[in-house]
Design a protein around this motif. Structure first.
Motif, PDB file in Angstrom:
ATOM      1  N   GLY A  24       0.789  -1.230   0.000  1.00  0.00           N
ATOM      2  CA  GLY A  24       0.000   0.000   0.000  1.00  0.00           C
ATOM      3  C   GLY A  24       0.813   1.268   0.000  1.00  0.00           C
ATOM      4  O   GLY A  24       0.268   2.348  -0.237  1.00  0.00           O
ATOM      5  N   LEU A  25       2.117   1.158   0.230  1.00  0.00           N
ATOM      6  CA  LEU A  25       2.966   2.356   0.298  1.00  0.00           C
ATOM      7  C   LEU A  25       3.654   2.575  -1.050  1.00  0.00           C
ATOM      8  O   LEU A  25       4.885   2.590  -1.155  1.00  0.00           O
ATOM      9  N   LYS A  26       2.886   2.780  -2.071  1.00  0.00           N
ATOM     10  CA  LYS A  26       3.444   2.907  -3.415  1.00  0.00           C
ATOM     11  C   LYS A  26       4.167   4.227  -3.643  1.00  0.00           C
ATOM     12  O   LYS A  26       4.928   4.353  -4.596  1.00  0.00           O
ATOM     13  N   GLU A  27       3.942   5.203  -2.793  1.00  0.00           N
ATOM     14  CA  GLU A  27       4.594   6.504  -2.961  1.00  0.00           C
ATOM     15  C   GLU A  27       5.762   6.705  -2.000  1.00  0.00           C
ATOM     16  O   GLU A  27       6.408   7.752  -2.024  1.00  0.00           O
ATOM     17  N   LEU A  28       6.036   5.715  -1.175  1.00  0.00           N
ATOM     18  CA  LEU A  28       7.085   5.850  -0.166  1.00  0.00           C
ATOM     19  C   LEU A  28       8.449   6.026  -0.831  1.00  0.00           C
ATOM     20  O   LEU A  28       8.803   5.299  -1.756  1.00  0.00           O
ATOM     21  N   LYS A  29       9.235   6.993  -0.313  1.00  0.00           N
ATOM     22  CA  LYS A  29      10.560   7.276  -0.854  1.00  0.00           C
ATOM     23  C   LYS A  29      11.678   6.962   0.124  1.00  0.00           C
ATOM     24  O   LYS A  29      12.802   6.687  -0.299  1.00  0.00           O
ATOM     25  N   GLU A  30      11.400   7.007   1.419  1.00  0.00           N
ATOM     26  CA  GLU A  30      12.459   6.777   2.413  1.00  0.00           C
ATOM     27  C   GLU A  30      11.916   5.892   3.527  1.00  0.00           C
ATOM     28  O   GLU A  30      10.856   6.165   4.093  1.00  0.00           O
ATOM     29  N   LEU A  31      12.675   4.819   3.840  1.00  0.00           N
ATOM     30  CA  LEU A  31      12.274   3.861   4.861  1.00  0.00           C
ATOM     31  C   LEU A  31      13.436   3.640   5.817  1.00  0.00           C
ATOM     32  O   LEU A  31      14.524   3.222   5.403  1.00  0.00           O
ATOM     33  N   LEU A  32      13.213   3.926   7.091  1.00  0.00           N
ATOM     34  CA  LEU A  32      14.246   3.782   8.115  1.00  0.00           C
ATOM     35  C   LEU A  32      13.941   2.557   8.978  1.00  0.00           C
ATOM     36  O   LEU A  32      12.936   2.523   9.680  1.00  0.00           O
ATOM     37  N   LEU A  33      14.834   1.565   8.892  1.00  0.00           N
ATOM     38  CA  LEU A  33      14.712   0.335   9.671  1.00  0.00           C
ATOM     39  C   LEU A  33      15.975   0.039  10.459  1.00  0.00           C
ATOM     40  O   LEU A  33      16.179  -1.097  10.905  1.00  0.00           O
ATOM     41  N   PHE A  34      16.828   1.002  10.641  1.00  0.00           N
ATOM     42  CA  PHE A  34      18.091   0.750  11.353  1.00  0.00           C
ATOM     43  C   PHE A  34      17.843   0.583  12.854  1.00  0.00           C
ATOM     44  O   PHE A  34      16.817   0.999  13.396  1.00  0.00           O
ATOM     45  N   ASP A  35      18.787  -0.057  13.502  1.00  0.00           N
ATOM     46  CA  ASP A  35      18.754  -0.294  14.951  1.00  0.00           C
ATOM     47  C   ASP A  35      17.533  -1.126  15.346  1.00  0.00           C
ATOM     48  O   ASP A  35      16.806  -0.798  16.278  1.00  0.00           O
ATOM     49  N   ASN A  36      17.325  -2.231  14.592  1.00  0.00           N
ATOM     50  CA  ASN A  36      16.339  -3.235  14.975  1.00  0.00           C
ATOM     51  C   ASN A  36      17.087  -4.542  15.239  1.00  0.00           C
ATOM     52  O   ASN A  36      18.298  -4.535  15.507  1.00  0.00           O
ATOM     53  N   GLN A  37      16.395  -5.650  15.141  1.00  0.00           N
ATOM     54  CA  GLN A  37      17.015  -6.963  15.319  1.00  0.00           C
ATOM     55  C   GLN A  37      16.683  -7.877  14.136  1.00  0.00           C
ATOM     56  O   GLN A  37      16.489  -9.074  14.280  1.00  0.00           O
ATOM     57  N   ILE A  38      16.649  -7.300  12.959  1.00  0.00           N
ATOM     58  CA  ILE A  38      16.226  -8.022  11.758  1.00  0.00           C
ATOM     59  C   ILE A  38      17.282  -9.067  11.376  1.00  0.00           C
ATOM     60  O   ILE A  38      18.451  -8.743  11.199  1.00  0.00           O
ATOM     61  N   ILE A  39      16.830 -10.294  11.246  1.00  0.00           N
ATOM     62  CA  ILE A  39      17.711 -11.381  10.815  1.00  0.00           C
ATOM     63  C   ILE A  39      17.243 -11.990   9.497  1.00  0.00           C
ATOM     64  O   ILE A  39      17.988 -12.754   8.873  1.00  0.00           O
ATOM     65  N   GLN A  40      16.043 -11.650   9.055  1.00  0.00           N
ATOM     66  CA  GLN A  40      15.499 -12.280   7.852  1.00  0.00           C
ATOM     67  C   GLN A  40      14.576 -11.309   7.129  1.00  0.00           C
ATOM     68  O   GLN A  40      13.793 -10.593   7.754  1.00  0.00           O
ATOM     69  N   ILE A  41      14.684 -11.341   5.798  1.00  0.00           N
ATOM     70  CA  ILE A  41      13.803 -10.549   4.938  1.00  0.00           C
ATOM     71  C   ILE A  41      13.140 -11.515   3.966  1.00  0.00           C
ATOM     72  O   ILE A  41      13.802 -12.111   3.114  1.00  0.00           O
ATOM     73  N   ASP A  42      11.846 -11.706   4.082  1.00  0.00           N
ATOM     74  CA  ASP A  42      11.120 -12.650   3.240  1.00  0.00           C
ATOM     75  C   ASP A  42      10.894 -12.074   1.850  1.00  0.00           C
ATOM     76  O   ASP A  42      10.806 -10.843   1.676  1.00  0.00           O
ATOM     77  N   PRO A  43      10.799 -12.959   0.849  1.00  0.00           N
ATOM     78  CA  PRO A  43      10.457 -12.474  -0.494  1.00  0.00           C
ATOM     79  C   PRO A  43       9.112 -11.757  -0.477  1.00  0.00           C
ATOM     80  O   PRO A  43       8.163 -12.197   0.164  1.00  0.00           O
ATOM     81  N   GLY A  44       9.033 -10.651  -1.165  1.00  0.00           N
ATOM     82  CA  GLY A  44       7.808  -9.867  -1.210  1.00  0.00           C
ATOM     83  C   GLY A  44       7.665  -8.869  -0.088  1.00  0.00           C
ATOM     84  O   GLY A  44       6.642  -8.176  -0.008  1.00  0.00           O
ATOM     85  N   ALA A  45       8.685  -8.766   0.772  1.00  0.00           N
ATOM     86  CA  ALA A  45       8.584  -7.823   1.890  1.00  0.00           C
ATOM     87  C   ALA A  45       8.512  -6.386   1.403  1.00  0.00           C
ATOM     88  O   ALA A  45       7.838  -5.548   2.026  1.00  0.00           O
ATOM     89  N   PHE A  46       9.179  -6.102   0.311  1.00  0.00           N
ATOM     90  CA  PHE A  46       9.204  -4.726  -0.197  1.00  0.00           C
ATOM     91  C   PHE A  46       8.330  -4.567  -1.434  1.00  0.00           C
ATOM     92  O   PHE A  46       8.557  -3.668  -2.245  1.00  0.00           O
ATOM     93  N   LYS A  47       7.352  -5.411  -1.556  1.00  0.00           N
ATOM     94  CA  LYS A  47       6.412  -5.285  -2.659  1.00  0.00           C
ATOM     95  C   LYS A  47       5.625  -3.982  -2.538  1.00  0.00           C
ATOM     96  O   LYS A  47       5.298  -3.545  -1.439  1.00  0.00           O
TER      97      LYS A  47
END
Length: 504
Positions: A138-161
């Motif tokens: 739903g975020l088709k107009e998004l230009k900047e995404l901040l995800l730093f300083d988390n505990q992300i170990i996995q990114i599934d296919p389609g996460a950034f669809k």
């Protein structure tokens, strides 16, 4: 509106009375005001279209958020999850949403459908571990995404669809151990991504061949990762350094394979030959075959050495190159072009680990020309000759302008009388010259000029006394009218030049 009313009526406090905030919104609905006219939520600060609920110790998002907000700050709270319907109404004007410094562990699919025009989303400093498929749908107009300083170990296919307009993605200070190529492989993903920050993760290896292709127009930051300095990584870093790649230049000390470092470098030195200082040119006619050796690589190449070639369209390497393809890298590192096409013309870079033989002044690239060398080389070297061409054209133009000015000065500048310092007669000119000037005092005002023409023809003065020829005195310019113009092949004068009264 009926569903909103029921939801508001269902919100009661412990005494069974209606929630004052919900009652206020319900009152506005009864009066006919839309929810966007709701007042600023309690404990939040509102300034025009900005709503700040930062540091309010909130565990849930305030329900009655005004719909006119363009910036919403919910940072420094105690939010743990984002579910569908986390706000009562779509925020159509919202462009910036700040959710950093919370305890968010999960985000439901379609959560952000209520913010379709969001441009900046900050989810930094939370507790996210997995980015599930369609988490940002739903975020088709998004230009900047901040995800730093988390505990992300996995990114599934389609996460950034749906993030087809995403330009900047910050994933630093997480726990990623595998380079997330899935970001670039999404059919509807961030194809316009120009900035990716993967610093301070747990990456030990990176896909060198993919990075050589991705970093042509993109910035990928990899500093402060426990990367193993093998031959492929060393070749990549040397090539980036030669290309003046900003992410490497800005954080050179935070990468492995440092110059002069012996420990941690797992790459055997191999023999190198003299490298050219300038880019070499290889020419081939269309349909013919061409073999291009890697600059500086001594043949035969050492066993196990991986040679990368950066072509105008793709990146190849000698370890998994398809020997039946039209463009291929032979096991000895030589690039082979079969049945060359015109579109094969361009710059080709050879990427190999050079170690102590690396010199930034040496050329790591060659130029391939398919077809007419004079035409292709002229277009290929236009940037080097542009200055010379400009100087030649400018000089020619300047010469033409100066010539035109001189001609106009000669034709149209007012003629002056000849002067002599001893009495004012006109012998000072010797009857041979005419002085041009623009002094108004020297302009003959007693005689009419015809059509602005000011060319005067004078008879030469005879001075040969030995032959007995009669000397002719200098002609007094006051007796010469401006009608001395060559008309239809004949000269006309206002008065005969050989007036006896003026003959010596």
């Amino acid at each position: 509106m009926h569903s909103i009313t029921l939801e508001l009526l269902g919100k009661t406090n412990v005494r069974g009375c209606c929630n004052p905030s919900a009652a206020g919104v319900l009152f506005l609905l009864c009066l006919g005001f839309p929810p966007s006219m709701a007042a600023c939520p309690p404990s939040c600060l509102c300034a025009s279209d900005i709503i700040s609920c930062s540091g309010c110790n909130l565990s849930v998002v305030p329900f009655d958020l005004p719909g006119y907000a363009t910036r919403l700050d919910l940072s420094h709270n105690r939010l743990t999850a984002l579910h569908v319907g986390w706000i009562s109404q779509p925020l159509q004007r919202l462009v910036t949403l700040i959710l950093g410094k919370n305890f968010i562990r999960s985000i439901d699919v379609n959560t952000f459908n209520v913010t379709p025009h969001l441009l900046h989303l900050d989810l930094s400093s939370n507790q996210l571990t997995v980015l599930n498929s369609s988490i940002f749908s739903g975020l088709k107009e998004l230009k900047e995404l901040l995800l730093f300083d988390n505990q992300i170990i996995q990114i599934d296919p389609g996460a950034f669809k749906d993030l087809c307009n995403l330009q900047r993605l910050y994933l630093s200070t997480n726990r990623l151990s595998v380079f997330p190529l899935v970001i670039y492989e999404e059919p509807e993903g961030p194809l316009n991504l120009t900035f990716l920050d993967l610093s301070y993760n747990r990456l030990t290896k990176v896909p060198v061949q993919s990075l050589l292709s991705l970093t042509r127009q993109r910035g990928i930051y990899l500093q402060e990762n426990p990367l193993v300095c093998d031959c492929a990584l060393l070749a990549l870093l040397e090539y980036w350094m030669w290309k003046q790649y900003p992410p490497l230049l800005d954080f050179r000390g935070d990468y492995p394979c440092k110059k002069g470092a012996k420990s941690g470098v797992h790459c055997k030195e191999h023999e190198m030959s003299a490298m050219p200082l300038e880019t070499q040119i290889y020419q081939v006619e269309p349909g013919q075959w061409l073999r291009v050796p890697c600059p500086g690589l001594t043949l035969p190449a050492q066993e196990g050495l991986v040679v990368f070639w950066v072509t105008p369209t793709t990146v190849l390497n000698s370890s998994n190159s398809d020997l039946s393809a039209r463009l291929t890298v032979l096991p000895n590192g030589t690039l082979e072009v079969r049945e060359a096409l015109t579109e094969d013309s361009g710059t080709y870079g050879c990427v190999i680990p050079r170690g102590h033989n690396y010199n930034p002044s040496h050329s790591l690239e060659v130029t391939v020309v398919v077809g007419n060398l004079s035409i292709t080389s002229a277009s290929g070297s236009a940037h080097r000759n542009s200055a010379e061409n400009f100087n030649t054209a400018f000089t020619t133009l300047a010469s033409c302008v100066v010539s035109i000015i001189l001609v106009l000065l000669y034709l149209y500048l007012t003629p002056c009388r000849c002067r002599d310092g001893r009495g004012g007669d006109s012998r000072g000119c010797g009857g041979r010259a005419i002085i041009l000037c623009s002094d108004p005092r020297d302009v003959e005002t007693t005689q009419q000029r015809s059509n602005g023409k000011k060319v005067v023809f004078l008879e030469p003065q005879t001075e040969d006394s030995d032959t007995g020829c009669t000397k002719i005195a200098a002609v007094n310019l006051s007796h010469v009218t401006s009608e001395g113009i060559l008309k239809n092949g004949s000269r006309t004068m206002g008065q005969p030049l050989t007036d006896p009264t003026h003959v010596a």
